[in-house]
Design an enzyme around this catalytic site. Sequence first.
Site, PDB file in Angstrom:
ATOM      1  N   LYS A  46       0.774  -1.241   0.118  1.00 47.99           N
ATOM      2  CA  LYS A  46      -0.086   0.069  -0.028  1.00 47.99           C
ATOM      3  C   LYS A  46       0.802   1.335   0.102  1.00 47.99           C
ATOM      4  O   LYS A  46       0.306   2.414  -0.297  1.00 47.99           O
ATOM      5  CB  LYS A  46      -0.817   0.110   1.301  1.00 47.99           C
ATOM      6  CG  LYS A  46      -0.319   0.104   2.435  1.00 47.99           C
ATOM      7  CD  LYS A  46      -1.288  -0.078   3.490  1.00 47.99           C
ATOM      8  CE  LYS A  46      -0.753  -0.094   5.101  1.00 47.99           C
ATOM      9  NZ  LYS A  46      -0.111   1.403   5.425  1.00 47.99           N
ATOM     10  N   ARG A  93      -5.365   1.203  18.256  1.00 44.97           N
ATOM     11  CA  ARG A  93      -5.947   1.291  17.009  1.00 44.97           C
ATOM     12  C   ARG A  93      -6.799   0.212  16.907  1.00 44.97           C
ATOM     13  O   ARG A  93      -7.605  -0.119  17.911  1.00 44.97           O
ATOM     14  CB  ARG A  93      -4.744   1.456  15.622  1.00 44.97           C
ATOM     15  CG  ARG A  93      -5.429   1.692  14.501  1.00 44.97           C
ATOM     16  CD  ARG A  93      -4.448   1.763  13.417  1.00 44.97           C
ATOM     17  NE  ARG A  93      -3.945   0.620  12.924  1.00 44.97           N
ATOM     18  CZ  ARG A  93      -2.998   0.284  11.926  1.00 44.97           C
ATOM     19  NH1 ARG A  93      -2.495   1.236  11.473  1.00 44.97           N
ATOM     20  NH2 ARG A  93      -2.940  -0.969  11.412  1.00 44.97           N
TER      21      ARG A  93
END
Length: 374
Positions: A50, A145
């Site tokens: 990514k 997260r």
Amino acid sequence: MVILLAEEEKIMVKQVYPRVEINLQYLKENVAEIVRRCGEFGIDIAGVIKGTTGIPECAKMFEEGGAKIIASSRLEQIEDAKNYGIDLPYLLLRVPMMTELAEVVRLTDISLNSEVKVLKALNEEAGKQDKKHKVILMADLGDLREGFWDKDEMVDAALMVEKELTNLELAGVGTNLGCYGSIEATSDKLDELVAIAERIEGKIGRTLEYISGGATTSLPRIINNDMPKRINLLRVGEGILLARDLDVFYGYDMSFMHQDVYTLKAEVIEVKDKPSHPVGKISIDAFGHTPEYVDRGIRKRALLGIGKVDYGSIDEIFPKDKGIEVIGASSDHTILDIEDAERNLEPGDIVSFGINYASIVYLTNCRNVQMIFV
């Protein structure tokens, strides 16, 4: 736009700027080096694509360099890699959205998960497609997260996947450290993950396939030779693509890696002697900020035909020429102080920059920047 050039072809192709030149051989060698070092600890690498917006040519280097899995948080990037012919298992890095589960099952072999509702729906979708989908349950070890914070809930979810969700396979557990809460991936933190894995294994009566101990921020455990023995999968992007973070932020010697896989090149469009402090009443800039300006008198400045919309922040690009300083930027212009530059720049000249993870993400997402493979 992507163009692949052999050395002898460069002079035959119109030079278009701004551009990022990508050395695919260097990238492949970086992959192979991290695969080798981690392999000595029994750790496989999931190559995270990514960072370069999943450019298939770059993803291919992960395969050729020995990564065992291709990973991305973006399904369209995974689809591009599959269409390019990369024949490896695919891992979805981001916890799946409920609205994309059909594509998750269609395109990926493994996904990271932290929600019981999503797991149940994923199981149903895998059944519809007559597939067995692997899941790695994420533990939040303090970075805050994704992941189960309540470890009893995580164990219960693991038992549910193992005993009830017949279209899913409980492949392992994982964690993320350093991406939000800046928590260091210490040996003690990763020992916590191993303890959770072994607790789950005791409940299900078998060994998990994966204990995934994080990402690039876990590579120091390899370098320091203090990685917990049962960690067997890392998800690595920046540490392969650029290998700058461990050098710049953690002080590790990364000279065994190529840190110049990606080079940004931009064209000079103006060179003038100008004041170094704006003249008039100062308000805000194009992005709603009021920067501080230092009055250094009249200085020679150069404008480049590239700006913040292309690379993000001037703090993320690094001139390769000595004596050149990036002093500011607007949407489409970058301002350089070239008073002390070692070469005499003129309009039409090209300035090269090293880049880091934040800037490569912007640049490879920008249709105005050409990608050139050399």
